[in-house]
Design an enzyme around this catalytic site. Structure first.
Site, PDB file in Angstrom:
ATOM      1  N   ARG A   1     -16.208  -0.722  -2.201  1.00 43.25           N
ATOM      2  CA  ARG A   1     -15.344   0.371  -2.662  1.00 43.25           C
ATOM      3  C   ARG A   1     -16.113   1.690  -2.725  1.00 43.25           C
ATOM      4  NH1 ARG A   1     -13.965  -4.342  -5.213  1.00 43.25           N
ATOM      5  NH2 ARG A   1     -11.817  -4.972  -4.865  1.00 43.25           N
ATOM      6  N   GLY A   2     -17.002   1.870  -1.767  1.00 41.57           N
ATOM      7  CA  GLY A   2     -17.764   3.112  -1.659  1.00 41.57           C
ATOM      8  C   GLY A   2     -19.101   3.076  -2.356  1.00 41.57           C
TER       9      GLY A   2
ATOM     10  N   SER B   1     -13.335  -4.108   1.812  1.00 39.41           N
ATOM     11  CA  SER B   1     -14.325  -3.470   0.933  1.00 39.41           C
ATOM     12  C   SER B   1     -15.761  -3.865   1.287  1.00 39.41           C
ATOM     13  CB  SER B   1     -14.047  -3.793  -0.539  1.00 39.41           C
ATOM     14  OG  SER B   1     -12.823  -3.250  -0.952  1.00 39.41           O
ATOM     15  N   PRO B   2     -16.147  -3.816   2.564  1.00 39.07           N
ATOM     16  CA  PRO B   2     -17.539  -4.144   2.911  1.00 39.07           C
ATOM     17  C   PRO B   2     -18.537  -3.134   2.359  1.00 39.07           C
ATOM     18  CG  PRO B   2     -16.434  -3.190   4.801  1.00 39.07           C
ATOM     19  CD  PRO B   2     -15.365  -3.423   3.762  1.00 39.07           C
TER      20      PRO B   2
ATOM     21  N   TYR C   1       0.844  -1.194   0.000  1.00 37.16           N
ATOM     22  CA  TYR C   1       0.000   0.000   0.000  1.00 37.16           C
ATOM     23  C   TYR C   1       0.881   1.247   0.000  1.00 37.16           C
ATOM     24  CZ  TYR C   1      -3.792  -3.190   1.410  1.00 37.16           C
ATOM     25  OH  TYR C   1      -4.706  -4.214   1.489  1.00 37.16           O
TER      26      TYR C   1
ATOM     27  N   HIS D   1      -0.577 -12.036   1.380  1.00 40.89           N
ATOM     28  CA  HIS D   1      -1.510 -11.193   0.635  1.00 40.89           C
ATOM     29  C   HIS D   1      -2.160 -11.935  -0.530  1.00 40.89           C
ATOM     30  CE1 HIS D   1      -2.083  -6.585  -0.051  1.00 40.89           C
ATOM     31  NE2 HIS D   1      -3.203  -7.242  -0.251  1.00 40.89           N
TER      32      HIS D   1
ATOM     33  N   GLY E   1     -24.069   4.708  -1.581  1.00 39.94           N
ATOM     34  CA  GLY E   1     -24.993   5.517  -2.374  1.00 39.94           C
ATOM     35  C   GLY E   1     -24.395   6.808  -2.875  1.00 39.94           C
TER      36      GLY E   1
END
Length: 335
Positions: free
Chosen positions: A228-229, A224-225, A56, A125, A233
């Protein structure tokens, strides 16, 4: 905040994914000072399960977390990952390296950047297809014996791979993508499995990894629950800056995105009934899949940190869960 248990240690039921503070989600918004303040706020809220990785920001994210936790190391569980190399930071191009030499040598770099002498949870990973998993895992187990690592985890693996590793050294956690639009680790419909370490070419998915973790005393950690945004909404158009990798993600292309808004509409409906936000409903859904689940939504903003943490106190009803379980499958592969 409600707590859950990782390897006998109580942690906040909702953790924090730190990747976006340094990499992949629009680097024009990167602000290390603000991110350090956010990490401090997270710990104060009880968000104590913190996730980073060597790749990252090509080490930048680990260094950021290390600076943020100076003087607070003992208040948190730190998870980082090995087994990937950054080939091109701008395009987020990576390669796999599961060689014993790399997974051991790279830990020393992680410890230095994190400013600690031990990592609580060290993930592989991705499984390297060129190196036998038992060989990689055995080398990582030696790091536990040496006292540099407390627990080992896997990421994006199949049930068969989890079991193979578990016979060599206990698997304490598995981290994979899990959300209302990616339910492959539950062996359920809801998204393409593309990207798992197993046999996806023949169409087989990872199997019930969530259930395997439950049955073997391991935590399952959804990354990513929030899709990814998308499940918040807030993403209604395919409009991303060049450094935001969602611009190249199949699910965020305009036609797919438009079709996937059907999922968000259902989430919004459940949220309205509870006086909650769509993000809180999406996170609460992952929590409802088992007491061994610790989701790690990422954010760079205090407002969303508090919102995400609040999901730990949202109790979805059986009717809510039934409705959410029936959302349409996502359109588009996840990678």
């Amino acid at each position: 905040m409600r707590t859950r248990t990782f390897a006998g240690t109580p942690v906040g039921a909702v953790g924090l994914g730190c990747m976006g503070m340094s990499w992949a989600y629009g680097e024009s918004e990167r602000d290390d000072a603000a991110s350090i303040a956010l990490i401090h706020e997270a710990v104060d809220l009880g968000v104590t399960f913190l996730d980073t990785a060597q790749v990252y920001g090509d080490g930048d994210n680990e260094a950021l977390l290390g600076r943020a936790l100076a003087g607070r190391r003992d208040q948190v569980v730190i998870a980082t990952k090995t087994g990937l190399r950054v080939e091109d930071r701008a395009t987020i191009d990576m390669s796999r390296d599961g060689s014993p030499e790399f997974v051991k040598r790279s830990l020393d770099d992680s410890l230095r950047r994190l400013g600690t002498d031990v990592v609580d949870l060290y993930y592989l990973h991705r499984v390297d297809p060129e190196v036998p998993l038992a060989e990689t895992w055995g080398a990582m187990a030696e790091l536990v014996t040496e006292g540099k690592v407390r627990r080992l985890g896997l990421s994006e693996v199949t049930v068969a791979q989890a079991q193979e590793a578990h016979t060599v050294h206990p698997v304490a956690a598995i981290q994979s993508e899990l959300s209302l639009w990616t339910r492959d680790p539950m062996d359920a419909p809801g998204g393409s499995a593309g990207g798992f370490s197993g046999d996806t070419i023949s169409g087989s998915g990872p199997g019930d990894v969530v259930g395997w973790c439950r049955d073997n005393g391991a935590a399952f950690v959804p990354f990513s629950p929030l899709g990814r945004g998308f499940l918040t909404g807030s993403v209604t158009a395919a409009d991303f800056e060049d450094t935001d990798y969602r611009g190249r993600n199949p699910r965020f292309q305009q036609e797919a995105l438009k079709a996937n808004l059907r999922i968000v509409d259902i989430v919004k409906g459940v949220a309205a009934r509870h006086g909650a936000t769509p993000a809180q409903v999406a996170i609460a859904w992952t929590l409802a899949q088992g007491d061994h689940i610790i989701p790690i939504p990422g954010t760079k903003k205090s407002k969303y940190l508090n919102e995400n943490a609040g999901a730990a106190d949202l109790d979805l009803t059986a009717a809510d869960l039934a409705e959410l379980n029936d959302v349409p499958a996502a359109v588009g592969d996840r990678y």
